[in-house]
Design an enzyme around this catalytic site. Structure first.
Site, PDB file in Angstrom:
ATOM      1  N   LYS A 108       7.547   0.796   2.087  1.00  0.00           N
ATOM      2  CA  LYS A 108       8.299   0.379   3.271  1.00  0.00           C
ATOM      3  C   LYS A 108       9.288  -0.734   2.919  1.00  0.00           C
ATOM      4  CE  LYS A 108       6.814   3.177   6.424  1.00  0.00           C
ATOM      5  NZ  LYS A 108       7.731   4.163   7.052  1.00  0.00           N
ATOM      6  N   ASP A 157       8.185  20.270   4.177  1.00  0.00           N
ATOM      7  CA  ASP A 157       7.533  19.241   3.372  1.00  0.00           C
ATOM      8  C   ASP A 157       8.588  18.305   2.785  1.00  0.00           C
ATOM      9  OD1 ASP A 157       6.045  17.701   1.655  1.00  0.00           O
ATOM     10  OD2 ASP A 157       5.402  19.355   0.355  1.00  0.00           O
ATOM     11  N   ASN A 186      11.245   8.712  10.203  1.00  0.00           N
ATOM     12  CA  ASN A 186       9.947   8.218  10.667  1.00  0.00           C
ATOM     13  C   ASN A 186       8.781   8.752   9.837  1.00  0.00           C
ATOM     14  OD1 ASN A 186       8.071   7.015  12.751  1.00  0.00           O
ATOM     15  ND2 ASN A 186       7.555   9.182  12.993  1.00  0.00           N
ATOM     16  N   TYR A 233       1.783   1.642   0.747  1.00  0.00           N
ATOM     17  CA  TYR A 233       2.500   1.711   2.014  1.00  0.00           C
ATOM     18  C   TYR A 233       3.437   0.513   2.152  1.00  0.00           C
ATOM     19  CZ  TYR A 233       3.358   2.083   7.037  1.00  0.00           C
ATOM     20  OH  TYR A 233       3.969   2.187   8.268  1.00  0.00           O
TER      21      TYR A 233
END
Length: 255
Positions: A164, A63, A90, A160
């Site tokens: 990013k 995790d 990734n 998100y």
């Protein structure tokens, strides 16, 4: 300290399927050995492992939202491979949470999860692998998977897009600090690309609209993104350290 072109030891996080699987396959076909990381889908990750060319690959579970979990993943990968030369960050979560529709408690939980995995998981693995590569004295590469959404905006997935963008900034900071050790750090910022997870969205009217985002009239394949990752990890790409490489088929242009 320039890294080798093949025969490298590569850790790919979030490699059960999709882009992670394509990246693992690209490195394996290049003659590298790969540690395939998974969070919870060991059975799916094993399918990735079994599809890889060559020998010496293996699975590493853990995790990444937990700092101790990230440390265990990096340590297990290094033990499996005998060290680490390339890290591909990734692993990510991407849960829909438009502000106008998301209750506050859910909003907080979603943001915490995105930060823990997308940003902190990337930062922690980068620290661990970066320190190991420094100690090895061989040079290496750290490649981050970012997103077009960091620039274009993600109205339904703001955490998100924000995390990013932070990953891009992290990569640029590390590119400056790790260059003296022969470690190149770069990020890719893909637009929409086809994977098992998003395949249903490419059907019907939504699929037509998504393909129309690019003047090429299509979306990318995961293999196209993986090919760019492989190049950024190559000895020839050292001078690309610090870059954020747009891979969006001219669907979003920035200067």
């Amino acid at each position: 300290m320039n890294p080798r072109a093949s025969g490298r030891r590569v850790l790919v996080s979030g490699a059960s399927r999709g882009l992670g699987r394509a990246v693992c396959r690209a490195f394996a076909a290049n003659g590298d050995r790969v540690a395939v990381h998974y969070g919870s889908r060991e059975d799916v990750a094993r399918m990735t492992l079994e599809s890889l060319e060559g020998a010496g690959h293996g699975l590493v579970g853990g995790d990444l939202s937990d700092p101790a979990g990230a440390a265990a993943v990096e340590s297990a990968a290094a033990e499996l491979l005998g060290g680490i030369d390339v890290l591909v960050n990734n692993a990510a979560v991407n849960v829909r949470h438009p502000l106008a529709e998301t209750p506050y408690d859910e909003w907080v939980a979603v943001w915490q999860r995105h930060v823990a995995v997308n940003l902190l998981g990337t930062a922690h693995l980068s620290h661990l692998a970066g320190r190991r590569i420094i100690e090895q004295g061989t040079g290496g590469r750290i490649i981050n998977i970012g997103s077009r959404g960091a620039f274009k905006g993600e109205p339904d997935h703001p955490a998100y897009g924000a995390t990013k963008a932070a990953v891009h900034a992290l990569g640029q900071s590390l590119a400056v600090s790790l260059a003296p050790y022969g470690i190149g750090v770069a990020s890719v910022a893909p637009g929409f690309f086809d994977t098992e997870r998003v395949a249903p969205r490419l059907e019907g009217e939504e699929g037509v609209a998504i393909r129309a985002q690019s003047p090429f009239g299509r979306v990318a394949s995961a293999q196209e993104i993986a090919a760019a990752v492989l190049w950024l990890a190559s000895p020839e790409a050292e001078w690309a350290s610090g870059t954020v490489l747009d891979l969006n088929g001219a669907s979003y242009l920035r200067t």
